[in-house]
Design a protein around this motif. Structure first.
Motif, PDB file in Angstrom:
ATOM      1  N   THR A  79      12.246  -0.842   5.877  1.00  0.00           N
ATOM      2  CA  THR A  79      12.387  -0.093   4.628  1.00  0.00           C
ATOM      3  C   THR A  79      13.102   1.227   4.872  1.00  0.00           C
ATOM      4  N   ARG A 110       6.690  -1.958   1.897  1.00  0.00           N
ATOM      5  CA  ARG A 110       7.193  -1.966   3.271  1.00  0.00           C
ATOM      6  C   ARG A 110       7.435  -3.407   3.679  1.00  0.00           C
ATOM      7  N   ARG A 336      14.420  -3.147  -2.346  1.00  0.00           N
ATOM      8  CA  ARG A 336      15.465  -2.852  -1.350  1.00  0.00           C
ATOM      9  C   ARG A 336      16.798  -2.531  -2.029  1.00  0.00           C
ATOM     10  N   ARG A 339      16.350   1.008  -3.555  1.00  0.00           N
ATOM     11  CA  ARG A 339      16.302   2.001  -2.481  1.00  0.00           C
ATOM     12  C   ARG A 339      17.695   2.214  -1.884  1.00  0.00           C
TER      13      ARG A 339
END
Length: 606
Positions: A79, A110, A336, A339
């Motif tokens: 992550t 995570r 993901r 992020r």
């Protein structure tokens, strides 16, 4: 205050000293932090336990040559840190309630490298594989005119090569005009609905070409095909961005365009077989070719309705009751991607040591059923820092365009028959796959765009000069060899598409910027479709002189000039940014209304 919506990690942060706080799990199910709850934060949160984001600095060629692949523990946390690790600012970038994946987004999620790699492989097979098939369907119907020409389409319809040129120009103009309208429809309906609809519509038009009767019907079907197919490529790239990070997508785009070459190879074999049907029911072989290929792409289009779910969290359906992903996998896919690129929910990150400071520049992004606004469209059009890339899109493909368009006609004129002509188009497609993959890989590894993208014109120039120097009646195999080598050029369009997207900055305008870039590429096709003229046949010496001149301009002026422009722009901003204190930088990042590449801390790729 109601803390029922707070994650375990959040509760641990706000618990009084010595109080017991729940232990954070690796992934929290049904996590939903609202903006009101996020207001409790008055400090930044350390993210030292997360993986650093991929570096954005330039990578030297020598570093690429000397680099050794680092070994990564597959069970280590993968992550990467982002804006969502800062509880003070995270509320500004939180997905809006209408965002279809909001229920699976978890900033505390995570995952390991092993899990991430397994999910990416699944996405490659489920999403990318069918996207490549869909793109192949586009190219099957878009490029079958060359194979039809090898079977005397122009003669059967009473058309000249100038009529052929105008047909190509009409197709490209219609394709160009449909780019932005198609994007607006796609954002309103969703690409999962609009893409298969486009495919089915153009397949019907392709089938109708079986009944072509002359110049008028030829022009009408060219216009319809161009208008329906326009916007398909940006629509599909937008859909892929729902699943891939910005560092994964360029490589997939190279595969995306390599599928076009693979489709050309398959199409050559299809044409070789179907064109043998000349005379069946008294019809020309090219008529059967349009009919067969139209039916093939219609089947693919109908299947695409069932193969293209709206988003990573909407893969379940009556015909797919289990979906593609588990709840955990959905959370990883969504988290993901957000992020990796916080601008997809309205953020841009800047790293200061172990903390994240993010600047607010929008209040949430669009969901997959929300249309583009005129304001966003206008902002994207007047982004002058992308104009150099648009100009490259207009110019880079001109030198290789006419030789590719006239390949089958030229081979027929040199004495090759219909069936050998179609088979002789295969070698350049095979070599093109290799060169395209190689140039895209090199571009990403050395982190260069300008000089690497220039490779297409550098490759083509000596072969165009050699073809120009051939006698009036050249050896047919010598001409074939030079033309095949020319058309094996490293296709740099995928590099420039990714370049345009990266330099746009703001995700809300990237789809429009991609469409604008593609419109210039289509305008390029309109230009080069008129370079080889009937009065210049069969050697097209005047046309080849034009191609040589444009190649020289691209190599010596446009590509170096674009690189120098972006270097100058970066230095111009760095001069202002570096003169600011850390406190001033932090204040700017927190309060600025500049978006995307308008921001002082944004660096243009070149």
């Amino acid at each position: 205050m109601d803390s029922s919506n707070l994650s375990p990690a959040v509760l641990a942060d706000i618990a009084p000293a010595g109080a017991h706080a729940p232990k954070a799990s690796s992934i929290s199910s049904g996590y939903s932090l609202d903006k009101k709850s996020a207001d409790i934060y008055l400090h930044r949160v350390s993210t030292s336990d997360l993986v650093e984001p991929d570096p954005v600095e330039e990578t030297r060629v020598t570093e690429f040559l000397l680099r050794r692949k680092a070994k990564v523990d597959p069970d280590a946390i993968a992550t990467k840190r982002s804006v969502f690790d800062d509880p003070v600012l995270a509320k500004h970038y939180w997905p809006k309630d209408t965002y279809e994946n909001r229920h699976r987004f978890d900033p505390d999620a995570r995952w390991t490298y092993r899990e991430e790699q397994a999910i990416v492989r699944k996405i490659d097979w489920r999403v990318m594989f069918w996207a490549a098939i869909s793109f192949s369907a586009l190219n099957l119907d878009r490029n079958n005119l060359g194979a039809a020409n090898s079977d005397n389409l122009l003669g059967d319809l009473g058309l000249s090569t100038d009529d052929f040129n105008w047909g190509n120009s009409i197709f490209r103009l219609a394709f160009l005009c449909a780019e932005l309208p198609s994007q607006m429809v796609s954002k309103r309906l969703g690409p999962d609905r609009w893409i298969p609809t486009q495919m089915c519509a153009w397949s019907v038009v392709t089938i109708c070409q079986f009944w072509l009767s002359g110049r008028t019907s030829f022009f009408v079907t060219r216009a319809l095909l161009g208008f329906i197919q326009g916007g398909f490529i940006p629509d599909l790239i937008l859909y892929l961005s729902y699943f891939y990070t910005k560092y994964e997508l360029p490589y997939r785009l190279s595969l995306f365009w390599m599928s076009s070459n693979l489709c050309s190879i398959i199409a050559s074999f299809i044409a070789f077989g179907v064109l043998h049907m000349r005379g069946v029911q008294g019809k020309a072989g090219w008529r059967w070719l349009f009919l067969v290929e139209g039916i093939i792409t219609l089947v693919i289009g109908i299947t695409t309705f069932f193969q293209m779910p709206p988003s990573p969290t909407q893969t379940k359906a009556w015909f797919r009751p289990n979906g593609w992903f588990t709840e955990r996998e959905e959370t990883i896919v969504v988290s993901r991607v957000l992020r990796d690129d916080p601008t997809k929910v309205g953020a841009k990150l800047c790293m200061f040591e172990d903390f994240v400071v993010i600047a607010l520049f929008s209040q949430g992004d669009m969901h997959n059923r929300e249309g583009l606004t005129l304001k966003r469209l206008w902002t994207a059009i007047w982004d002058y820092d992308l104009w150099p890339i648009y100009i490259l899109g207009l110019m880079f493909g001109i030198p290789t365009g006419p030789p590719a368009t006239y390949l089958t006609l030229s081979l027929r004129n040199l004495g090759f028959d219909t069936f050998h002509t179609n088979l002789l188009t295969i070698p350049s497609s095979v070599l093109g796959i290799i060169s395209m993959f190689g140039i895209t890989f090199i571009s990403e590894r050395v982190n260069d765009r300008s000089f690497v993208a220039m490779a297409q014109d550098l490759w083509g120039l000596p072969f165009i000069v050699a073809i120009y120097c051939l006698p009036v009646h050249p050896n047919q195999w010598l001409f074939f060899g030079l033309t095949t080598a020319l058309l094996a050029y490293p296709y740099t369009h995928p590099i420039q598409v990714a370049w345009c997207s990266r330099n746009a900055g703001a995700v809300a305008s990237r789809t429009v910027n991609a469409s604008l870039y593609n419109m210039f590429v289509q305008a390029s096709s309109v230009i080069y479709s008129q370079i080889y003229r009937t009065d210049d046949a069969p050697r097209y010496r005047r046309g080849n002189r034009v191609l040589i001149a444009i190649s020289v301009v691209n190599i010596t002026i446009l590509y170096p000039g674009t690189k120098l422009y972006y270097i100058w722009r970066n230095k111009q901003r760095a001069k202002i940014w570096d003169a600011m204190t850390r406190e001033q930088q932090s204040e700017y990042l927190t309060t600025t209304k500049d978006v995307g590449n308008r921001r002082l801390d944004f660096k243009f790729a070149h």
